[in-house]
Structure formats: C-alpha cells, structure tokens
Design an enzyme around this catalytic site. Structure first.
Site, PDB file in Angstrom:
ATOM      1  N   HIS A  94       0.891  -1.449   0.282  1.00 58.54           N
ATOM      2  CA  HIS A  94      -0.110   0.081  -0.018  1.00 58.54           C
ATOM      3  C   HIS A  94       0.779   1.046  -0.143  1.00 58.54           C
ATOM      4  O   HIS A  94       1.861   1.224   1.033  1.00 58.54           O
ATOM      5  CB  HIS A  94      -0.941   0.279   1.284  1.00 58.54           C
ATOM      6  N   HIS A  96       0.955   5.589  -1.474  1.00 57.21           N
ATOM      7  CA  HIS A  96       0.239   6.999  -1.306  1.00 57.21           C
ATOM      8  C   HIS A  96       1.334   8.030  -3.235  1.00 57.21           C
ATOM      9  O   HIS A  96       1.050   8.712  -2.435  1.00 57.21           O
ATOM     10  CB  HIS A  96      -0.196   7.513  -0.329  1.00 57.21           C
ATOM     11  N   ASP A 119       0.177  -5.997 -20.929  1.00 64.00           N
ATOM     12  CA  ASP A 119       0.991  -6.471 -20.926  1.00 64.00           C
ATOM     13  C   ASP A 119       1.584  -7.208 -19.078  1.00 64.00           C
ATOM     14  O   ASP A 119       1.380  -7.794 -18.441  1.00 64.00           O
ATOM     15  CB  ASP A 119       2.551  -5.958 -20.851  1.00 64.00           C
ATOM     16  N   HIS A 170      -8.818   7.621  -1.280  1.00 63.87           N
ATOM     17  CA  HIS A 170      -7.624   7.007  -0.606  1.00 63.87           C
ATOM     18  C   HIS A 170      -6.112   7.156  -1.422  1.00 63.87           C
ATOM     19  O   HIS A 170      -5.127   7.566  -1.389  1.00 63.87           O
ATOM     20  CB  HIS A 170      -8.010   5.862   0.586  1.00 63.87           C
ATOM     21  N   TYR A 228       6.915 -14.450 -23.597  1.00 66.00           N
ATOM     22  CA  TYR A 228       7.335 -13.573 -23.230  1.00 66.00           C
ATOM     23  C   TYR A 228       9.088 -14.594 -22.176  1.00 66.00           C
ATOM     24  O   TYR A 228       7.769 -14.956 -21.610  1.00 66.00           O
ATOM     25  CB  TYR A 228       6.882 -12.409 -22.388  1.00 66.00           C
TER      26      TYR A 228
END
Length: 232
Positions: A94, A96, A119, A170, A228
């Site tokens: 997480h 910001h 991709d 958020h 790939y």
C-alpha cells in the site's frame, strides 16, 4: 521462527523509498507465510531509514499480533482480510504514490490505453468508491478490504489477473505471489497512472486500446501459451 519472513518483509519495504513510491512513512508492505498462516508487516510510523528486520510485526489472518513488540501498520486489518479471503496472494503493498493517488482522489478507473498496461492486466484498473459513513465510522480498515472485494465483484474482475486497485480519496493497494511482486506491481501501477494522465493531457478523446492488441499483449505474458521471457 520468523526470521526469514521478517527479512522478506523488511527488504520489500525498503524498496518503496528507493522506487520513489513513498514519502516519509506513507506506505507499507506485508509478506505472508501460508504454511504458518501468518504474515509480516511494517510497524506503524517507523521511518524507513530506521527500520530494522526485528521491528517487523508478525500477525495472523484475524489481525492479531503473533510476535513482535511494536504496533503494526494502521492498515493491518486490510492486509489481513485480503490474505484471509484471497488464498493465492503472498504479498501486499500500500502506498500513497502521486499519480495513483491523483486518480484515486478523482474517483476514476485508470483506462487501458496501451500495451504497457495490457502487459500487466487486460482490464482498466478499478477505483473502488468511497466507503459509506457507517463503514468509515465502524471497523474502517476491515471495511476497506470489503470495499476492494465489492468493486472486484461488481466489475467481474479476478484478483489473479488484476493485482491492483485504487480506493477513492485514499490510494492504491497491490498484491502478488510474493512481497517483492506486490512492490513491483505498485511501481507498475504508479507508472501506468502517470502514462494515462499524460495521454489524456495530450488527447482527452484518446480511445482505449483495441481488443485484439490488448489481449495479444496480455496472453503472450500470462496466457496458457505465453512466450515472453525465458521460462522456468
């Protein structure tokens, strides 16, 4: 008993400032040990330049401390619910980060404009709507996890195919098979957010990528006949 898990979590957290994904203490990474049914997470408010492996807190999937003396991240209940519900993920990040947060604050999904996006996922990156007042005033971090599940159900998305989400007002959460992969996805998400923003500045009427090209790029990396890279 948890030294290896703590080290994995510690190293993943140190990547956030190196990649420019956090300012001060704005973010956290966790790493799960599925065999032990626990996860490790950054302690709340500890600056990255002072963080030590021994500081990392070990939690169970009900967000209870198993081992550690510091208070875990304030986002711990969100991590715990994701691990408890989505059994294939081994790491969560997480942040910001600037561009991802800008899209989240605008309350907009990130459209899939090009092959760089395709991709990594063949869908728009969803933005979950802001939580209700009851959710915010109740068990906020737990309800944040529920809000992620709700937007994936509503949009018919798979957490295995789209390993990233925005939360309105958020910011972003990303996940993956490992903590390292969740950090990789956080960096990718920030770059996709930046690219999409710049694309719309150049041409606000830019259409989404055509379906054949979108699926070609996704399948060549993630499909049953993917070609790939160098394989195992």
């Amino acid at each position: 008993m948890y030294e290896t898990l703590r080290d994995e979590c510690y190293e993943a957290n140190l990547q956030l400032p190196k990649l420019g994904l956090v300012l001060f203490t704005f973010g956290n990474v966790s790493a799960a040990d599925r065999d032990k049914a626990v996860f490790a997470i950054k302690p709340s408010g500890v600056p990255y330049d002072r963080l030590k492996p021994a500081d990392i807190v070990i939690m169970d999937y009900d967000a209870r401390v198993v081992d550690g003396s510091l208070r875990p991240s304030s986002d711990t209940k969100t991590h715990a619910l994701l691990y408890k519900t989505w059994s294939d993920i081994g790491g969560i990040t997480h942040t910001h980060s600037t561009y991802a947060v800008a899209w989240a604050q605008a309350g907009r999904d990130i459209p899939i404009f090009g092959t760089t996006h395709a991709d990594h996922t063949h869908q728009d990156i969803p933005c979950a709507p802001v939580l209700t007042d009851a959710m915010i005033e109740g068990d906020y971090e737990h309800e944040t996890g529920n809000q992620i599940f709700d937007v994936f159900r509503q949009k018919g998305l798979s957490y295995r195919e789209t390993e990233m989400v925005l939360l309105q007002n958020h910011g972003p959460f990303t996940w993956g098979k490992t903590a390292e992969k969740s950090v990789y996805n956080a960096a990718v998400l920030e770059e996709l957010a930046r690219m999409a923003y710049l694309t719309l500045q150049i041409n606000p009427e830019t259409p989404r990528i055509k379906d054949t090209l979108r699926m070609k790029h996704y399948e060549r990396k993630h499909g049953s006949n993917a070609y790939y890279g160098q394989g195992c």
